[in-house]
Scaffold this motif. Structure first.
Motif, PDB file in Angstrom:
ATOM      1  N   MET A  18       0.853  -1.201   0.000  1.00 49.46           N
ATOM      2  CA  MET A  18       0.000   0.000   0.000  1.00 49.46           C
ATOM      3  C   MET A  18       0.885   1.246   0.000  1.00 49.46           C
ATOM      4  N   ARG A  19       0.496   2.264  -0.772  1.00 48.95           N
ATOM      5  CA  ARG A  19       1.270   3.481  -0.836  1.00 48.95           C
ATOM      6  C   ARG A  19       1.232   4.238   0.480  1.00 48.95           C
TER       7      ARG A  19
ATOM      8  N   ARG B 278      -9.621   4.029  -1.682  1.00 49.92           N
ATOM      9  CA  ARG B 278      -8.597   3.333  -2.465  1.00 49.92           C
ATOM     10  C   ARG B 278      -9.129   1.975  -2.924  1.00 49.92           C
TER      11      ARG B 278
ATOM     12  N   GLY C  26      -8.244   0.041  -5.323  1.00 52.01           N
ATOM     13  CA  GLY C  26      -7.189  -0.902  -5.667  1.00 52.01           C
ATOM     14  C   GLY C  26      -6.591  -1.594  -4.465  1.00 52.01           C
ATOM     15  N   ASP C  27      -6.633  -0.926  -3.316  1.00 51.69           N
ATOM     16  CA  ASP C  27      -6.128  -1.502  -2.072  1.00 51.69           C
ATOM     17  C   ASP C  27      -7.238  -2.135  -1.245  1.00 51.69           C
TER      18      ASP C  27
ATOM     19  N   THR D 209      -7.837   2.413   8.888  1.00 49.79           N
ATOM     20  CA  THR D 209      -8.140   1.819   7.589  1.00 49.79           C
ATOM     21  C   THR D 209      -9.401   0.973   7.698  1.00 49.79           C
TER      22      THR D 209
END
Length: 300
Positions: A1-2, A209, A211-212, A237
């Motif tokens: 994860m970024r 997000r 994509g995550d 999160t």
């Protein structure tokens, strides 16, 4: 994860534009609080919202780059529910990357949080998100469908204060929990012990997000010099995999002023919060193109 938010990018959220000259028109998705947003043509006032909102025309800027004026919202658990929002230029759904941010001060004067109730703001579906966000002792089924919400519970109860942002998906009648729980049958939450300071400017963020498989929420102190410091524990999160049906769309963003369905004689929360900036835009804060920095530079 970024990484959640690079410091240089966060710093640009609260610093004024470097170049002088005429300011461009506001970018869609930015609520400009340098003028009364309640008088704008795009504002949507629902329920008892207007009774719980005050525009402070002479309020001084709260941080570098801020404009004079602020919008005070009264979070009173015993008051009737209301929402003040601004339509997005197009709906965001479960497959879109997007972010939202709010700069605010929780006022210490008159603050009281003896019970379990939240200060909140976020994004919702104008046709699907109802008014019974909390459920009640006689009926636990909430109707806060298709809602992505930043939630802070400041009461010193059950080990709090704590930070518990939420994501509510679409109504899912196929779930065996739908009848007893309603919107809570398709919801995902995060939980973190964190105490937000009173009387200080804060920046709260929401990053969707897909994509995550998560929505990431954060809170930062805005320093007098315009820097940003993470508040201890206030990064959370919310996993989208926890939804029983990963489907939702949000088309409005703003302040959610709920009523406590479990309330007693003493309101669980009474707090005045002064908002100085509200933003909701496509893309991610950690993505290319400057993200929210471009929004702030576009403020008139």
């Amino acid at each position: 994860m970024r990484p959640l938010l690079p410091f240089a990018l966060l710093l640009s959220i609260v610093l004024p534009p470097a170049a002088a000259g005429p300011r461009p028109a506001p970018v869609p998705g930015t609520v400009v609080l340098g003028t009364n947003p309640l008088a704008g043509s795009r504002v949507v006032l629902e329920g008892a919202a207007l009774e719980r909102l005050t525009w402070n025309d002479g309020d001084a800027p709260a941080f570098p780059g801020d404009l004079p004026g602020s919008l005070t919202a009264l979070y009173d658990a015993s008051a009737g529910p209301g929402r003040v929002g601004w339509p997005l230029s197009g709906a965001f759904d479960q497959d879109d990357a997007f972010f939202a941010a709010a700069a605010f001060v929780i006022e210490p004067e008159g603050f009281s949080a003896p019970g379990l109730f939240q200060i909140s703001w976020g994004l919702w579906n104008s046709g699907a998100t109802g008014w019974n966000r909390t459920g009640s002792a006689s009926n636990l089924a909430g109707d806060g469908f298709e809602l992505i919400e930043w939630d802070y519970f400041p009461g010193r109860i059950f080990g709090g204060p704590f930070y518990s942002p939420s994501v509510f998906g679409a109504a899912n009648p196929d779930s065996p929990l739908f009848a007893p729980l309603g919107s809570f049958a398709n919801a995902s939450f995060a939980f973190a012990l964190a105490e937000l300071p009173l009387g200080e400017p804060l920046l709260a963020t929401i990053e969707h997000r897909p994509g995550d498989g998560a929505v990431v929420f954060g809170v930062f102190r805005i320093t007098a010099a315009g820097g940003l410091l993470p508040v201890d524990g206030a990064v959370a999160t919310v996993p989208l995999a926890a939804l029983s049906l990963r489907r939702y769309a949000v088309d409005t963003f703003g302040l959610t002023l709920w009523q406590d369905g479990f309330g007693g004689e003493t309101p669980a929360l009474r707090a005045e919060v002064r908002f100085h900036l509200l933003v909701a835009r496509p893309g991610l804060l950690s993505g290319p193109g400057g993200g929210v920095a471009d929004v702030v530079r576009a403020r008139p």
